[in-house]
Design an enzyme around this catalytic site. Structure first.
Site, PDB file in Angstrom:
ATOM      1  N   GLU A  84     -12.256  32.387  19.807  1.00 11.09           N
ATOM      2  CA  GLU A  84     -11.107  33.158  20.256  1.00 11.09           C
ATOM      3  C   GLU A  84     -10.263  32.106  21.359  1.00 11.09           C
ATOM      4  O   GLU A  84     -11.102  31.391  22.008  1.00 11.09           O
ATOM      5  CB  GLU A  84     -11.482  34.375  20.842  1.00 11.09           C
ATOM      6  CG  GLU A  84      -9.977  35.132  21.329  1.00 11.09           C
ATOM      7  CD  GLU A  84     -10.585  36.482  21.949  1.00 11.09           C
ATOM      8  OE1 GLU A  84      -9.631  37.269  21.950  1.00 11.09           O
ATOM      9  OE2 GLU A  84     -11.773  36.866  21.960  1.00 11.09           O
ATOM     10  N   CYS A  92     -10.061  40.191  20.712  1.00  8.29           N
ATOM     11  CA  CYS A  92      -9.089  40.698  21.312  1.00  8.29           C
ATOM     12  C   CYS A  92      -7.615  40.181  20.917  1.00  8.29           C
ATOM     13  O   CYS A  92      -6.764  40.969  21.178  1.00  8.29           O
ATOM     14  CB  CYS A  92      -9.061  41.060  22.832  1.00  8.29           C
ATOM     15  SG  CYS A  92     -10.599  42.190  23.411  1.00  8.29           S
ATOM     16  N   ASN A 103     -10.693  44.587  15.249  1.00  7.02           N
ATOM     17  CA  ASN A 103     -11.631  43.895  16.225  1.00  7.02           C
ATOM     18  C   ASN A 103     -12.671  44.799  16.888  1.00  7.02           C
ATOM     19  O   ASN A 103     -13.674  44.983  16.483  1.00  7.02           O
ATOM     20  CB  ASN A 103     -11.013  42.948  17.268  1.00  7.02           C
ATOM     21  CG  ASN A 103     -11.782  42.316  18.280  1.00  7.02           C
ATOM     22  OD1 ASN A 103     -12.586  41.766  17.968  1.00  7.02           O
ATOM     23  ND2 ASN A 103     -11.511  42.411  19.377  1.00  7.02           N
ATOM     24  N   GLU A 104     -12.104  45.378  17.913  1.00  9.18           N
ATOM     25  CA  GLU A 104     -13.101  46.400  18.823  1.00  9.18           C
ATOM     26  C   GLU A 104     -12.339  47.771  18.823  1.00  9.18           C
ATOM     27  O   GLU A 104     -12.233  48.486  19.648  1.00  9.18           O
ATOM     28  CB  GLU A 104     -12.973  45.895  20.136  1.00  9.18           C
ATOM     29  CG  GLU A 104     -13.873  44.678  20.226  1.00  9.18           C
ATOM     30  CD  GLU A 104     -14.392  44.289  21.762  1.00  9.18           C
ATOM     31  OE1 GLU A 104     -15.183  43.766  22.044  1.00  9.18           O
ATOM     32  OE2 GLU A 104     -13.284  44.557  22.525  1.00  9.18           O
TER      33      GLU A 104
END
Length: 670
Positions: free
Chosen positions: A54, A252, A383-384
């Site tokens: 990331e 994120c 993603n989350e």
């Protein structure tokens, strides 16, 4: 049953216990482990140990991407951020040597600005760029310069140099643009000294007006010596992990603070100068580390990620926005009737990665120099994200992808936490949908990792497979700037990983996160690899990952003591695998206590073992110990050969240690 580490008063008991078990011979205090080679539990997926990337902590621009110029095309929100003019010029421009102004042309979203420099004095005019917290320059290395320029009025020559803090030249070259049409100019020079925080200096000589754009500087010794490529020492650390997959671009960062600021892969491919710059979502996320100059140039884009995965022999695993911005920020939703462009991005990405050169996006890949498909097998949606809105959107993506590409394996997400209401809801709904792989994340303290080494023992063997996509033990607290990559955290992660490996029937992918951190530009700790402008070092956590990822085996074997798996009893954790390709038995053992413990390993199901094996030990006497730029191998693996008699292995596990025992057995080869 779960076990906690013994500290404090318990340490006194352990020290007394050590008197009976510290001798490396069979006896009353020796642990008796049994490994049955003929009773494999499950196969281990080639993707078992991989890499999560990331762009946080200056991991891409200023890190893995070797570009040395910050804001090379003047596209930051402040077009001159990263560029410095002489201070006197800023307040008396009309009477000084000259001035520079950013010019915006047209309405193009990408590369809409260039810099117009007016040189008013024969003595010239100077611009400097300090790069990303300085520029690391190595003596004897060639540096390649390129820029776009056109001469509007008069005649000017560019004298371009890398200089140190005192203005001393470390290498220089000259460029003489001509004509009123944009042209690319290139030059190279070799550094005469090493400097941690050099800067680029551009001196305009001769009166006139000149336009410049895409000012770029790269070291020649990039990964695989690719022009305008990646920083070789950082990629080498990744390649040394022998990763089974590369997950990108996050994290994120996929989601964005708002949907407009989400990561859009189509804007990261094609010609570099046409890639649309984006503010990095970690730019002002943390008050303890604000980074207003953190942007994404996307010189490291999706094509480069796929290429990097291919270089390392890793499966590419891209993660895409599902139409929900980061729920820790705005949580902005795209309405369901407007979801099609997001779904089409996923379908087009599969075509970009795998399609023929006759397809629209396959042609883009081919035009970038890779006519062969990348053979992508996995794609992640979201993603989350959590809650009903994620499940609604995931269903749409799954239906569209499977109808066109039924062989594609889709990774879904269970949210940001490994437990709680959000996690339970997500897991329940995804199981109903027969999700193939569910991504779980854990950022918890070391004790949690020790206590959860049996987390997957009770998971349904016929249910979704698990991607342990982001995990790292936090020495202080989640997102605390005081977290350290200490041995306490790394050892707890090693214990937890024995549980991941033991449950490889369920767990198919695992990766530590975050991956990189710039020593002067980080936002989040802990991180697997730390670097500055000149060098990098591997953390103890990295060495734990490497010992597992370079010794994965092909099949999980039962390893027991008194017919029970070794999950924390007396502070010990263990897993065993066999490698049928190389004819090896590999045992990983963690001693999470302050005293040495002795283990006798009895191997069943084989007629004989090789007479010599290799024992690799990673240890530290201090749980707070770390690696650093000054002591990069303070905690690092030590190898030794051991003699083996028959099928009985005797190993002394040192205090606070991870031990990997590898023994040859030719009859294992299939």
């Amino acid at each position: 049953m779960k076990y906690k580490r013994w500290y404090g008063i318990g340490l006194l008991l352990l020290l007394g216990y050590a008197n009976t078990i510290a001798q490396p011979s069979r006896g009353k205090g020796t642990h008796q482990y049994v490994i049955n080679v003929s009773d494999a539990v499950s196969e281990i997926q080639p993707t078992m140990y991989g890499i999560f990337f990331e762009d946080i902590n200056f991991a891409a621009d200023g890190g893995l991407y070797a570009e040395m110029i910050k804001n090379r095309s003047f596209e930051f929100a402040d077009p001159l951020m990263g560029w410095e003019q002489p201070k006197s010029d800023r307040f008396s421009m009309n009477e000084s040597s000259g001035f520079a102004s950013a010019i915006k042309q047209g309405k193009e979203a990408s590369n809409a600005r260039f810099l117009r420099v007016t040189v008013k004095a024969d003595t010239g005019y100077t611009l400097t760029n300090p790069g990303f917290r300085g520029m690391g320059v190595h003596e004897g290395v060639r540096y390649d310069l390129s820029l776009m320029a056109r001469q509007q009025e008069g005649s000017s020559k560019l004298r371009i140099a890398l200089v140190d803090s005192l203005g001393k030249s470390l290498g220089e070259t000259t460029v003489t643009p001509s004509g009123k049409e944009w042209k690319e100019y290139t030059a190279s020079f070799t550094a005469t000294d090493t400097e941690m925080k050099a800067r680029l200096q551009i001196q305009f000589e001769g009166k006139g007006v000149m336009d410049i754009d895409m000012v770029s500087l790269f070291p020649a010794n990039t990964w695989k010596n690719r022009p305008k490529g990646m920083r070789a020492d950082l990629v080498q650390l990744l390649d040394d992990l022998d990763p089974g997959f590369l997950r990108f671009p996050g994290g994120c960062i996929v989601e964005g603070r708002t949907l407009a600021q989400r990561y859009q892969w189509k804007k990261t491919v094609g010609d570099i100068e046409d890639r649309e710059l984006l503010i990095n979502r970690w730019n002002t996320e943390f008050s303890h580390r604000p980074t207003p100059d953190y942007f994404q140039s996307f010189g490291l884009g999706f094509f480069e990620y796929f290429q990097l995965a291919e270089d390392m022999g890793a499966e590419p695993l891209p993660i895409l926005s599902c139409g929900i911005a980061c729920q820790f920020n705005t949580g902005e939703l795209v309405p369901m009737p407007e979801l099609d462009p997001y779904v089409n991005d996923a379908l087009d990405l599969i075509e970009f990665a795998n399609g023929s050169t006759d397809s629209p996006w396959g042609k883009v890949r081919a035009d970038m120099g890779h006519p062969e498909p990348f053979n992508m097998k996995y794609i992640g949606i979201g993603n989350e994200q959590w809650g009903p809105e994620y499940i609604k959107r995931y269903k749409v993506f799954e239906s569209a992808i499977k109808s066109r590409y039924p062989e594609m394996i889709i990774v879904s997400g269970s949210g940001p936490f490994p437990d709680g209401e959000m996690f339970e809801y997500g897991m329940q709904e995804l199981k109903k949908l027969d999700a193939e792989i569910i991504d779980e994340h854990y950022y918890r303290n070391p004790e949690w990792f020790l206590e959860n080494a049996d987390r997957y023992d009770s998971y349904d063997r016929n249910g979704p497979k698990i991607f342990a996509g982001e995990y790292a033990a936090q020495s202080v607290a989640i997102a605390s700037p005081d977290n350290k990559n200490n041995w306490n955290c790394a050892l707890a992660e090693a214990a937890f990983m024995t549980g991941l490996e033991r449950n490889a029937e369920v767990v198919h992918l695992t990766s530590y996160a975050p991956l990189f951190a710039h020593a002067d530009g980080w936002q989040w700790t802990p991180d697997l690899i730390w670097f500055n402008n000149l060098e990098a070092y591997a953390t103890p956590n990295y060495y734990v990952q490497k010992l597992f990822s370079t010794n994965p085996g092909t099949h999980v074997l039962p390893l027991t003591e008194n017919d029970e798996p070794v999950i924390g009893a007396k502070g010990l954790y263990a897993s065993a695998v066999k490698d049928v390709e190389n004819g090896q038995l590999i045992i990983k053992m963690v001693n999470a206590t302050a005293t040495a413990q002795t283990v006798d390993l009895s191997v069943e199901g084989l007629s004989r073992l090789d007479r010599e094996g290799k024992l690799t030990v990673l240890k530290s006497n201090g749980l707070e110990q770390v690696n650093s730029f000054e002591s990069p191998e303070n905690i690092s693996p030590e190898e030794k050969n051991i003699k083996i008699s028959g099928k009985q292995l005797n190993v002394q596990l040192e205090p606070y240690s991870l031990s990997v025992l590898k023994v040859g057995a030719k009859e294992l080869i299939q």
